[in-house]
Write a protein that holds these residues in place. Structure first.
Motif, PDB file in Angstrom:
ATOM      1  N   PRO A  40      -7.509   6.391   7.633  1.00  0.00           N
ATOM      2  CA  PRO A  40      -8.040   5.719   6.442  1.00  0.00           C
ATOM      3  C   PRO A  40      -6.943   5.303   5.477  1.00  0.00           C
ATOM      4  O   PRO A  40      -5.920   5.975   5.363  1.00  0.00           O
ATOM      5  CB  PRO A  40      -8.922   6.799   5.806  1.00  0.00           C
ATOM      6  N   TYR A  41      -7.185   4.217   4.794  1.00  0.00           N
ATOM      7  CA  TYR A  41      -6.321   3.814   3.680  1.00  0.00           C
ATOM      8  C   TYR A  41      -6.567   4.787   2.525  1.00  0.00           C
ATOM      9  O   TYR A  41      -7.696   5.155   2.239  1.00  0.00           O
ATOM     10  CB  TYR A  41      -6.687   2.390   3.245  1.00  0.00           C
ATOM     11  N   ILE A  42      -5.457   5.235   1.918  1.00  0.00           N
ATOM     12  CA  ILE A  42      -5.570   6.120   0.761  1.00  0.00           C
ATOM     13  C   ILE A  42      -4.818   5.465  -0.396  1.00  0.00           C
ATOM     14  O   ILE A  42      -3.628   5.154  -0.251  1.00  0.00           O
ATOM     15  CB  ILE A  42      -4.899   7.494   1.032  1.00  0.00           C
ATOM     16  N   ARG A  62       2.704   0.334  13.861  1.00  0.00           N
ATOM     17  CA  ARG A  62       1.358  -0.110  13.487  1.00  0.00           C
ATOM     18  C   ARG A  62       1.364  -1.577  13.078  1.00  0.00           C
ATOM     19  O   ARG A  62       2.278  -2.020  12.390  1.00  0.00           O
ATOM     20  CB  ARG A  62       0.842   0.713  12.310  1.00  0.00           C
ATOM     21  N   GLU A 122      -1.068  -2.599  11.233  1.00  0.00           N
ATOM     22  CA  GLU A 122      -1.712  -2.396   9.914  1.00  0.00           C
ATOM     23  C   GLU A 122      -2.972  -3.239   9.752  1.00  0.00           C
ATOM     24  O   GLU A 122      -3.999  -2.747   9.295  1.00  0.00           O
ATOM     25  CB  GLU A 122      -0.771  -2.654   8.736  1.00  0.00           C
ATOM     26  N   TYR A 141       0.815  -1.223   0.000  1.00  0.00           N
ATOM     27  CA  TYR A 141       0.000   0.000   0.000  1.00  0.00           C
ATOM     28  C   TYR A 141       0.846   1.270   0.000  1.00  0.00           C
ATOM     29  O   TYR A 141       0.338   2.362  -0.215  1.00  0.00           O
ATOM     30  CB  TYR A 141      -0.892   0.029   1.259  1.00  0.00           C
ATOM     31  N   CYS A 142       2.141   1.129   0.249  1.00  0.00           N
ATOM     32  CA  CYS A 142       2.917   2.295   0.673  1.00  0.00           C
ATOM     33  C   CYS A 142       3.762   2.897  -0.451  1.00  0.00           C
ATOM     34  O   CYS A 142       4.501   2.186  -1.146  1.00  0.00           O
ATOM     35  CB  CYS A 142       3.826   1.879   1.836  1.00  0.00           C
ATOM     36  N   LEU A 176       3.594   8.682   1.362  1.00  0.00           N
ATOM     37  CA  LEU A 176       3.124   7.331   1.631  1.00  0.00           C
ATOM     38  C   LEU A 176       1.896   7.082   0.784  1.00  0.00           C
ATOM     39  O   LEU A 176       1.621   5.998   0.328  1.00  0.00           O
ATOM     40  CB  LEU A 176       2.744   7.205   3.112  1.00  0.00           C
ATOM     41  N   TYR A 177       1.120   8.165   0.601  1.00  0.00           N
ATOM     42  CA  TYR A 177      -0.091   8.113  -0.229  1.00  0.00           C
ATOM     43  C   TYR A 177      -0.191   9.451  -0.949  1.00  0.00           C
ATOM     44  O   TYR A 177       0.510  10.408  -0.609  1.00  0.00           O
ATOM     45  CB  TYR A 177      -1.328   7.854   0.626  1.00  0.00           C
ATOM     46  N   GLN A 209      10.003   9.852  12.312  1.00  0.00           N
ATOM     47  CA  GLN A 209       9.394   8.785  11.513  1.00  0.00           C
ATOM     48  C   GLN A 209      10.306   8.487  10.327  1.00  0.00           C
ATOM     49  O   GLN A 209      10.924   9.403   9.791  1.00  0.00           O
ATOM     50  CB  GLN A 209       8.040   9.294  11.013  1.00  0.00           C
ATOM     51  N   MET A 211      -4.636   0.580   9.246  1.00  0.00           N
ATOM     52  CA  MET A 211      -5.247   1.368   8.177  1.00  0.00           C
ATOM     53  C   MET A 211      -6.708   0.956   8.092  1.00  0.00           C
ATOM     54  O   MET A 211      -7.034  -0.227   8.238  1.00  0.00           O
ATOM     55  CB  MET A 211      -4.542   1.095   6.852  1.00  0.00           C
TER      56      MET A 211
HETATM   57  N1  5AD Z   1      -2.816   4.927   2.994  1.00  0.00           N
HETATM   58  C1  5AD Z   1      -2.919   5.194   4.303  1.00  0.00           C
HETATM   59  N2  5AD Z   1      -1.930   5.023   5.176  1.00  0.00           N
HETATM   60  C2  5AD Z   1      -0.764   4.578   4.697  1.00  0.00           C
HETATM   61  N3  5AD Z   1       0.387   4.315   5.309  1.00  0.00           N
HETATM   62  C3  5AD Z   1       1.275   3.902   4.389  1.00  0.00           C
HETATM   63  N4  5AD Z   1       0.708   3.877   3.183  1.00  0.00           N
HETATM   64  C4  5AD Z   1      -0.565   4.288   3.353  1.00  0.00           C
HETATM   65  C5  5AD Z   1      -1.654   4.468   2.483  1.00  0.00           C
HETATM   66  N5  5AD Z   1      -1.553   4.190   1.181  1.00  0.00           N
HETATM   67  C6  5AD Z   1       0.535   4.397   6.745  1.00  0.00           C
HETATM   68  C7  5AD Z   1       0.878   3.025   7.328  1.00  0.00           C
HETATM   69  C8  5AD Z   1       2.221   3.252   7.969  1.00  0.00           C
HETATM   70  C9  5AD Z   1       2.223   4.736   8.207  1.00  0.00           C
HETATM   71  C10 5AD Z   1       3.575   5.340   8.324  1.00  0.00           C
HETATM   72  O1  5AD Z   1       1.564   5.273   7.095  1.00  0.00           O
HETATM   73  O2  5AD Z   1      -0.071   2.666   8.297  1.00  0.00           O
HETATM   74  O3  5AD Z   1       2.387   2.547   9.159  1.00  0.00           O
END
Ligand code: 5AD
Length: 364
Positions: A233-235, A160, A162, A66-67, A315-316, A104, A203
């Motif tokens: 939220p996941y992005i 996390r 996750e 996801y990252c 990260l997103y 971080q 997430m």
């Molecule tokens: N969307 C949301 N959170 C994210 N992280 C990394 N990629 C994404 C994403 N696409 C978050 C993860 C990680 C933190 C540093 O950023 O939970 O632990």
């Protein structure tokens, strides 16, 4: 399904009831948010604590699906802040009385990296005369490294999980030695044993995640008796493998509501922990961090990374504050907190009350 009001009155938070709460519609959710606000007021008060955030490096040895800073992403420039740049960020955080700092980074285990972090920790203590609280968020490390960093001055650590569901975890990460579910859980436990105020998080709304998974995530945090939580939220990020599943994810609105409910339910379940209002909330919707504070969060992390590096720590996509200097972020954070009806807690470390409470209760 049991009515939300009854669940809140009875205070039995098992998986089934948590699922009911997470499924609550807008009308019923009001009761959850009211209860979380009441508990936050009673156990945390009106103050929001700040953490000046330094994104030390986007170099990372991992490949989380996801990252955006996963090592396989060749589209970003990799950087590591110099000691001069870090010193400036530490001074900024201290001069502005933020009270705490968060380092971080991507996940690196080389001796070079471990000792660089150690040097930074000494620098933080030296520059601030021990005034600043220090949180690390530098991934999975050996117990020895955790101990070295603890001795150098770090006292909080966020790692996390996750996703606390092993099957789902491997939908988000490759299944190999570098991304082992049990190793991650053990790392969180070893942080606690090393004496850190320990935080984890997940997430929310990531591909293949279910409401049941989220209920389990909350129970995981309670069972682990964590002191802090950072979840958001996941992005989706177009340069990651999970992007292809963007059409089977929860909608943005659902992710927003689920994130707010996760924060509120966690506040009700774990009254005295620190909960961060995360940047991802703001990325999802304008005003998202304010909503998270009202839902039960009590920590905000203004970004103090030099602005020319920020776009590489994506990260997103659409992370806010990309082109702001730290000074602007400070102003906007203050306004945000006041608009939400809270007060900035300057010059306080803002340790998790839960940490002290659990030490006292384990001593008797
Ligand atoms: N969307 C949301 N959170 C994210 N992280 C990394 N990629 C994404 C994403 N696409 C978050 C993860 C990680 C933190 C540093 O950023 O939970 O632990």
């Amino acid at each position: 399904m049991i009515a939300v009001e009854n669940i809140l009155r009875e205070r039995i938070f098992n998986k089934e009831r948590i699922v009911d709460l997470l499924n609550a519609d807008a009308n019923e959710s009001k009761f959850i948010f009211e209860e979380a606000a009441r508990i936050k007021k009673k156990y945390i008060g009106n103050k929001v604590h700040l953490r000046g955030l330094i994104e030390l490096t986007n170099k990372c040895s991992k490949n989380c699906f996801y990252c955006g800073i996963a090592s396989s992403n060749k589209k970003i420039n990799r950087y590591c802040l110099s000691m001069d740049e870090i010193e400036r960020a530490i001074k900024f955080t201290d001069d502005n009385n933020y009270g705490s700092i968060v380092i971080q980074s991507g996940e690196l285990q080389s001796e070079e990296f471990v000792s660089y972090v150690e040097k930074i920790l000494h620098k933080i203590v030296e520059i601030s005369w021990g005034r600043l609280g220090v949180t690390l968020s530098c991934g999975e490390q050996s117990e020895d490294t955790y101990r070295r960093w603890r001795e150098a001055g770090a006292h909080r650590y966020l790692l996390r999980i996750e996703s606390s569901d092993e099957n789902h975890y491997y939908k988000l990460h490759p299944k190999n030695a570098k991304h082992n579910f049990q190793t991650r859980i053990n790392a969180i436990k070893s942080l606690k044993e090393t004496g850190y105020q320990t935080g984890t998080g997940v997430m929310i709304g990531s591909p293949f995640q279910t409401i049941e998974n989220l209920a389990d995530d909350l129970l995981f945090m309670r069972d682990l008796d964590i002191d802090m939580c950072g979840m958001g939220p996941y992005i989706e990020h177009e340069d990651t493998p999970l992007f292809q599943y963007k059409n089977i994810c929860f909608s943005k609105e659902d992710r927003l509501q689920l994130s707010l409910k996760m924060i509120a339910i966690l506040r009700i379940m774990m009254k005295d922990i620190n909960i961060a209002s995360t940047t991802a909330m703001q990325t999802l919707v304008n005003g998202g961090r304010e909503m998270a504070l009202k839902a039960g969060a009590n920590i905000l992390m203004p970004n103090t990374t030099p602005s020319n590096y920020r776009e590489n720590y994506s990260l997103y996509k659409n992370k806010p504050g990309m082109d702001e200097e730290a000074e602007d972020s400070k102003q906007s954070i203050e306004t945000l907190i006041e608009r939400a009806g809270y007060e900035v807690a300057y010059s306080e470390k803002g340790n998790a009350k839960h940490y002290y409470n659990r030490l006292v209760s384990s001593a008797v």
